[in-house]
Enzyme design. Structure first.
Site, PDB file in Angstrom:
ATOM      1  CG  ASP A  66      -0.220  -0.002   2.538  1.00  0.00           C
ATOM      2  OD1 ASP A  66       0.804  -0.701   2.663  1.00  0.00           O
ATOM      3  OD2 ASP A  66      -0.671   0.708   3.464  1.00  0.00           O
ATOM      4  CD  GLU A 120       4.331   0.296   6.826  1.00  0.00           C
ATOM      5  OE1 GLU A 120       5.206   0.457   7.679  1.00  0.00           O
ATOM      6  OE2 GLU A 120       4.007   1.203   6.012  1.00  0.00           O
TER       7      GLU A 120
END
Lengths: 357, 357
Positions: A66, A120
Site C-alpha cells: 500500500d 502498512e
C-alpha cells in the site's frame, strides 16, 4: 535480468492506497505464481510465497503493497533513470527488488519466504502482516527477517517505537462576549502544543547506531465552526511520539507526561491517553546474516528512525532489520522517487547475501 | 393580564434552533394576528406587526425567535417561579414580553412595530432581520429601536462589534519519523493560541458605560486523524473578537494583528483574514425615549457586551438599545433560565415607557 526501474513504474501505475490493494495483490500473486518452485498463498490482499528446499535456516523478506494517498503524483513518471510517483520509494521499489529476487534466486542459501501485504501506512489494527500472522502464523515462521523499506541500501537496524497519544483539554462553555464566565479549552491546548514543539530530541546510540526521537502533533481540533459564539469547552490533539529501542512504552509515556504535564490540569479533566503503541525493535546486529548483509553493503549500519514491521517480527522472536532501495528521507513527500542505480544496488547486495554465488 | 412565565414555557416548548423556526413563527403570527389593530406581515419565518395610529414617533421592538442547539435542555422545565430550557433567557422570555405588550398596548404613546425574526444565533448572512430589511425595508422604518435581548431590565446601551478572524499557519509536510525535513503547522498555531489567550481586555467607558473587549478562539483544526504519520502543513483557527464602539473595524483589526503578529510568519504563508465584521453600535443615551426608559427602569444604564441587532438598527440610522428580561450572563448556558419576576419587571418598565398610563 529484470528491468527494476520499469517494474517499479509498473507497480506505481497500479493504484494501491491503503485499503485498496486488491489489484496490486493480484499482480504480485500472478508474478510469484510463475515461479514453479514457490508455494504461493493469498490471504485477502496479502500474498506469501515460500521456497521449500529443506535449508537449515529460513529468511523472511517482507514488503508492503500500500501507499499513502497521492499528492498529485498518482501516476509513475520516468525522468532519465529515476521513477517518480506515490509509493515509488515507499516502497514499490522494494517490492520490485523482492519480485526480482523471487525470479532469480532459484537456489538460495536459505529457505526464503516472500511476504507482500496490505495496510502498512494506516493504523496498525488494519495491518495485513498482522492479519496473515493471525490467520496463518505458520506462513511467517523463520529464523530472521528482512524488511525492504527504503534504507539507501544500508542496513538500518531495528526501529524506533511509535506511541500515539490523545491529549484532551477541558474548559467551560460560555458566550464569547463574556468569556470570563467560562474557560477556553483551545487556548489551554495552545500551551500543550507549545510544550510539544519544545520536545528535546534524545539521540541514544545502541550497537553503534544513533536513534533520533521525535514528538509531533499530527491532528488537533477544538470548538465548532458553526458555534462561533461559544467559548469551547473541549479541545483534542493527537500526538505521535517516536522513541528509541532503549526505552519501553512505559518509559516513553513517562517522558512525554513530564514534558506536557505542566500545561495540563487533571483536576479540570485534562487527560493524556495512549491510543496505540507499536513497540520498538532492537538492532540485533549480532546475527550472522545481518553481518553478511553489512559486509555485502559495504556501509556501516545505522539506526532506523521510522517505525517499520521489523517490530512485528521482533515481537515474534525473529531478529529483524531493514534493508531496501532508495532514500528514506523521501517517504511521503510529493516528489518521492527512486533511481535505477538504487534499485540495482539493493538487488545485488541482497542476492549476494542470500543467493548461492 | 398575560401569565408571562407560562407563555415563556410555551415558547420554549416550541423547538426553534436556528434555521428551523417555522413552527414558532406560525405561533407568533397567530398570536399577533388576534390583535385587530395590528397589521401583520409574515416573510419566510419572520413576522412584523405594526400599529398605524398616526403618532409622531415610531418605536421598533425587536426579538429573535431562534435558539442555539439544546444541551440536554430542549424542553421547558418550571421550578417554582423559574422557567429553565434552551432559549428561556435568550430570548423567549423577551419574546413573551413582546407578545404581551402587543396584546395590552392598545393605545401606546408611539406607533409601535414588533419584529420577530429567525436566525440571530448563526452567521449574520442568515439573519432574518437583514432578510426583512432587504425585502421590505419599509416595515422596519421608525425613529428608535429597542431590542429585547436579556439585560436584567437595565438599559444596556449600544453593543460591541464582532470581528471573526481566520488565522492560518503553514508548515511543510514530512514523515513524522523525520520531522526536521518539514515543519509542523499545528505547533506553530500553538504559539498563536497562547498569544490569543494573553489578550489584554480593554475596558473603555463611553457615555458612562464601561465596555469590555474579548478575544476567543472558537474553533481550531489542523492535520488529519487519518494521516497520523504526516507532519501537518496547515492549521487554522477561527477567532471571535468583541470590540467596544469607540473603535471601528479597522482599528480592531490593527490591535489583533499587533497581538498575534509575532507568532505569524507571512513569508511562510501564514495569514490573518477577516471573515465577518458586525459593526458596534454607540450607546445613543441622549435620545429622550432612552432617558424615559432609564428613568422607568430605576437603574443606571450600562454597556452591552454582546453583539446584538441594535447594530443593525444603528446601521439604518435608528438610535437603538437593548432592554429585556433575564440575566444576560446565562445566555447559551445549559442551565439558562428566566424568572417570573424578571419577566414582569421588564414588561412593566416597557409598558410605562411606551404606553399611555
Amino acid at each position: 535480468m529484470t528491468d527494476l526501474l520499469a517494474l517499479t513504474a509498473e507497480l506505481v501505475d497500479i493504484p494501491s492506497v491503503s485499503h485498496d490493494e486488491a489489484a496490486i495483490a493480484g499482480f504480485v500473486e500472478s508474478e510469484l505464481g510463475r515461479q514453479g518452485f514457490l508455494e504461493v498463498t493469498r490471504l485477502a490482499d496479502n500474498v506469501v510465497a515460500r521456497t521449500a528446499l529443506g535449508r537449515t535456516l529460513r529468511v523472511v523478506l517482507a514488503g508492503h503493497l500500500d501507499t499513502v494517498p497521492p499528492a498529485g503524483n498518482g501516476r509513475a513518471r520516468l525522468e532519465g533513470d529515476r521513477c517518480y510517483g506515490v509509493g515509488s520509494v515507499d516502497m514499490k521499489g522494494g517490492v520490485a527488488v523482492l519480485l526480482a529476487l523471487a525470479r532469480e534466486l532459484v537456489e538460495p542459501v536459505y529457505d526464503l519466504t516472500y511476504v507482500l501485504y496490505a495496510c502498512e501506512e494506516v493504523e496498525r489494527r488494519y495491518s495485513g502482516l498482522a492479519a496473515v500472522d493471525k490467520a496463518r502464523p505458520d506462513l511467517l515462521e523463520g529464523d530472521v527477517a528482512l524488511v525492504l523499506e527504503p534504507t539507501a541500501s544500508v542496513v538500518e537496524a531495528g526501529c524506533q517505537g511509535v506511541m500515539r497519544l490523545v491529549v484532551t483539554t477541558r474548559g467551560a462553555a460560555a458566550h464569547v462576549a463574556r468569556p470570563w464566565m467560562g474557560e477556553n479549552a483551545i487556548h489551554r491546548l495552545g500551551a500543550v502544543l507549545v510544550r510539544a514543539s519544545e520536545f528535546s530530541d534524545r539521540r541514544p546510540v545502541i550497537d553503534g547506531c544513533e536513534y533520533h526521537e521525535s514528538l509531533q502533533t499530527v491532528w488537533a481540533e477544538g470548538g465548532s465552526r458553526a458555534r462561533a459564539n461559544v467559548v469551547p469547552d473541549r479541545a483534542t490533539a493527537l500526538l505521535s511520539h517516536r522513541f528509541a529501542p532503549d526505552r519501553d512504552a512505559e518509559q516513553a509515556l513517562e517522558a512525554i507526561s513530564a514534558l506536557l504535564g505542566p500545561a495540563l490540569d487533571s483536576a479540570a479533566g485534562d487527560s493524556i491517553e495512549v491510543e496505540e503503541v507499536d513497540a520498538p525493535a532492537p538492532p540485533s546486529l549480532g546475527h550472522p546474516l545481518f553481518a553478511a548483509l553489512v559486509a555485502a553493503s559495504g556501509a556501516a549500519p545505522r539506526a532506523k528512525l521510522g517505525w517499520t514491521d521489523v517490530s512485528h517480527f521482533a515481537g515474534k522472536g525473529l531478529p529483524a532489520t531493514n534493508f531496501g532501495p532508495g532514500d528514506p528521507g523521501l517517504c511521503h513527500h510529493a516528489d518521492e522517487h527512486v533511481s535505477r542505480g538504487e534499485l540495482e544496488t539493493a538487488f545485488s547486495v541482497l542476492r549476494a547475501a542470500l543467493g548461492r554465488l
